[in-house]
Motif scaffolding. Structure first.
Motif, PDB file in Angstrom:
ATOM      1  N   GLN A 109      -8.009   4.150 -13.288  1.00 59.36           N
ATOM      2  CA  GLN A 109      -6.731   3.892 -14.071  1.00 59.36           C
ATOM      3  C   GLN A 109      -5.762   4.573 -13.295  1.00 59.36           C
ATOM      4  O   GLN A 109      -5.663   5.735 -12.861  1.00 59.36           O
ATOM      5  CB  GLN A 109      -7.207   4.579 -15.526  1.00 59.36           C
ATOM      6  CG  GLN A 109      -7.955   3.707 -16.347  1.00 59.36           C
ATOM      7  CD  GLN A 109      -7.419   2.289 -16.592  1.00 59.36           C
ATOM      8  OE1 GLN A 109      -8.281   1.388 -16.035  1.00 59.36           O
ATOM      9  NE2 GLN A 109      -6.226   2.018 -16.839  1.00 59.36           N
ATOM     10  N   ALA A 110      -4.572   4.076 -13.346  1.00 57.44           N
ATOM     11  CA  ALA A 110      -3.120   4.624 -12.898  1.00 57.44           C
ATOM     12  C   ALA A 110      -2.935   5.883 -13.784  1.00 57.44           C
ATOM     13  O   ALA A 110      -3.135   5.751 -14.885  1.00 57.44           O
ATOM     14  CB  ALA A 110      -2.070   3.464 -12.928  1.00 57.44           C
ATOM     15  N   LEU A 116      -8.964  -6.410 -10.014  1.00 59.55           N
ATOM     16  CA  LEU A 116      -8.222  -5.006 -10.579  1.00 59.55           C
ATOM     17  C   LEU A 116      -7.786  -5.513 -12.074  1.00 59.55           C
ATOM     18  O   LEU A 116      -6.869  -6.620 -11.999  1.00 59.55           O
ATOM     19  CB  LEU A 116      -7.056  -4.751  -9.941  1.00 59.55           C
ATOM     20  CG  LEU A 116      -7.404  -3.852  -8.619  1.00 59.55           C
ATOM     21  CD1 LEU A 116      -6.137  -3.458  -8.082  1.00 59.55           C
ATOM     22  CD2 LEU A 116      -8.512  -2.603  -8.777  1.00 59.55           C
ATOM     23  N   TRP A 147       0.605  -1.227   0.013  1.00 60.06           N
ATOM     24  CA  TRP A 147      -0.146  -0.053   0.075  1.00 60.06           C
ATOM     25  C   TRP A 147       1.121   1.232  -0.028  1.00 60.06           C
ATOM     26  O   TRP A 147       1.710   1.201   0.538  1.00 60.06           O
ATOM     27  CB  TRP A 147      -0.914   0.060   1.267  1.00 60.06           C
ATOM     28  CG  TRP A 147      -1.962  -1.007   1.236  1.00 60.06           C
ATOM     29  CD1 TRP A 147      -1.809  -2.272   2.019  1.00 60.06           C
ATOM     30  CD2 TRP A 147      -2.819  -1.295   0.511  1.00 60.06           C
ATOM     31  NE1 TRP A 147      -2.944  -3.133   1.928  1.00 60.06           N
ATOM     32  CE2 TRP A 147      -3.650  -2.447   0.820  1.00 60.06           C
ATOM     33  CE3 TRP A 147      -3.647  -0.344  -0.562  1.00 60.06           C
ATOM     34  CZ2 TRP A 147      -5.103  -2.966   0.317  1.00 60.06           C
ATOM     35  CZ3 TRP A 147      -4.699  -0.782  -1.095  1.00 60.06           C
ATOM     36  CH2 TRP A 147      -5.489  -1.987  -0.579  1.00 60.06           C
ATOM     37  N   ALA A 155      -8.156   2.564  -4.772  1.00 61.24           N
ATOM     38  CA  ALA A 155      -7.919   3.370  -3.535  1.00 61.24           C
ATOM     39  C   ALA A 155      -8.808   2.945  -2.330  1.00 61.24           C
ATOM     40  O   ALA A 155     -10.082   2.935  -2.526  1.00 61.24           O
ATOM     41  CB  ALA A 155      -8.305   4.750  -4.084  1.00 61.24           C
ATOM     42  N   GLN A 180      -5.092  -0.670 -13.183  1.00 59.92           N
ATOM     43  CA  GLN A 180      -6.142  -0.155 -12.621  1.00 59.92           C
ATOM     44  C   GLN A 180      -5.470   0.214 -11.060  1.00 59.92           C
ATOM     45  O   GLN A 180      -4.721  -0.720 -10.555  1.00 59.92           O
ATOM     46  CB  GLN A 180      -7.175  -0.835 -12.363  1.00 59.92           C
ATOM     47  CG  GLN A 180      -8.098  -0.864 -13.735  1.00 59.92           C
ATOM     48  CD  GLN A 180      -9.393  -1.508 -13.524  1.00 59.92           C
ATOM     49  OE1 GLN A 180      -9.657  -2.596 -12.914  1.00 59.92           O
ATOM     50  NE2 GLN A 180     -10.488  -1.102 -14.100  1.00 59.92           N
ATOM     51  N   THR A 181      -6.071   1.113 -10.388  1.00 53.29           N
ATOM     52  CA  THR A 181      -5.600   1.538  -9.133  1.00 53.29           C
ATOM     53  C   THR A 181      -6.633   1.282  -8.002  1.00 53.29           C
ATOM     54  O   THR A 181      -7.821   1.850  -8.523  1.00 53.29           O
ATOM     55  CB  THR A 181      -4.934   2.779  -8.940  1.00 53.29           C
ATOM     56  OG1 THR A 181      -3.717   3.018  -9.671  1.00 53.29           O
ATOM     57  CG2 THR A 181      -4.704   3.182  -7.547  1.00 53.29           C
ATOM     58  N   LEU A 233      -3.353   3.444  -1.594  1.00 55.14           N
ATOM     59  CA  LEU A 233      -3.354   2.968  -2.949  1.00 55.14           C
ATOM     60  C   LEU A 233      -2.557   1.878  -3.396  1.00 55.14           C
ATOM     61  O   LEU A 233      -1.537   1.486  -2.786  1.00 55.14           O
ATOM     62  CB  LEU A 233      -2.866   4.385  -3.814  1.00 55.14           C
ATOM     63  CG  LEU A 233      -3.395   5.589  -3.580  1.00 55.14           C
ATOM     64  CD1 LEU A 233      -2.779   6.504  -4.188  1.00 55.14           C
ATOM     65  CD2 LEU A 233      -5.012   5.626  -3.851  1.00 55.14           C
ATOM     66  N   TYR A 234      -3.196   0.966  -4.323  1.00 55.83           N
ATOM     67  CA  TYR A 234      -2.264  -0.242  -4.840  1.00 55.83           C
ATOM     68  C   TYR A 234      -2.768  -0.191  -6.309  1.00 55.83           C
ATOM     69  O   TYR A 234      -3.859  -0.126  -6.805  1.00 55.83           O
ATOM     70  CB  TYR A 234      -2.796  -1.594  -4.240  1.00 55.83           C
ATOM     71  CG  TYR A 234      -2.263  -2.717  -4.942  1.00 55.83           C
ATOM     72  CD1 TYR A 234      -0.951  -3.038  -4.889  1.00 55.83           C
ATOM     73  CD2 TYR A 234      -2.931  -3.433  -5.917  1.00 55.83           C
ATOM     74  CE1 TYR A 234      -0.342  -4.157  -5.595  1.00 55.83           C
ATOM     75  CE2 TYR A 234      -2.543  -4.525  -6.463  1.00 55.83           C
ATOM     76  CZ  TYR A 234      -1.030  -4.788  -6.482  1.00 55.83           C
ATOM     77  OH  TYR A 234      -0.820  -5.627  -7.091  1.00 55.83           O
ATOM     78  N   THR A 235      -1.737  -0.180  -7.049  1.00 53.65           N
ATOM     79  CA  THR A 235      -2.040  -0.631  -8.769  1.00 53.65           C
ATOM     80  C   THR A 235      -1.554  -1.870  -9.028  1.00 53.65           C
ATOM     81  O   THR A 235      -0.272  -2.108  -8.707  1.00 53.65           O
ATOM     82  CB  THR A 235      -0.919   0.885  -9.166  1.00 53.65           C
ATOM     83  OG1 THR A 235      -1.525   1.957  -8.896  1.00 53.65           O
ATOM     84  CG2 THR A 235      -1.118   0.578 -10.908  1.00 53.65           C
ATOM     85  N   ASN A 236      -2.261  -2.480  -9.961  1.00 51.67           N
ATOM     86  CA  ASN A 236      -1.820  -3.696 -10.594  1.00 51.67           C
ATOM     87  C   ASN A 236      -1.087  -3.199 -11.556  1.00 51.67           C
ATOM     88  O   ASN A 236      -1.501  -2.636 -12.802  1.00 51.67           O
ATOM     89  CB  ASN A 236      -3.357  -4.277 -11.049  1.00 51.67           C
ATOM     90  CG  ASN A 236      -2.738  -5.694 -11.937  1.00 51.67           C
ATOM     91  OD1 ASN A 236      -1.568  -5.936 -12.042  1.00 51.67           O
ATOM     92  ND2 ASN A 236      -3.858  -6.044 -12.263  1.00 51.67           N
TER      93      ASN A 236
END
Length: 88
Positions: free
Chosen positions: A86-87, A63, A37, A70, A67-68, A45-48
């Protein structure tokens, strides 16, 4: 599970500590990896970053690549707020 903060002097909110204690995993193709995180502006936040879809366990969120997720918590609420985008 780890977290990164954009402001090192900012204390970790208790809700974020609880989220981290949930040991979230990003599951892809039967393999899982710990979610890292990033604490930014009151949100986790975590983004794939991969191309394949991921399932964030135990949150039950899918995801797509890029994609992110939150995650935030508003005082007085009983659940987390989840947003997918979207990131940048």
């Amino acid at each position: 599970m780890t977290t990164e903060s954009t402001n090192r002097a900012e204390p970790m909110p208790i809700w974020l500590a609880a989220l981290m204690a949930a040991c979230c995993q990003a599951s892809r193709g039967g393999a899982g990896a710990a979610v890292r995180w990033n604490h930014v502006s009151g949100k986790a936040l975590y983004t794939n970053l991969g191309a394949d879809p991921e399932l964030i366990v135990p949150l039950g969120v899918f995801l797509q690549g890029g994609q992110t997720l939150a995650v935030s918590w508003i005082p007085g609420d009983t659940t987390y707020t989840l947003e997918i985008g979207q990131a940048a």
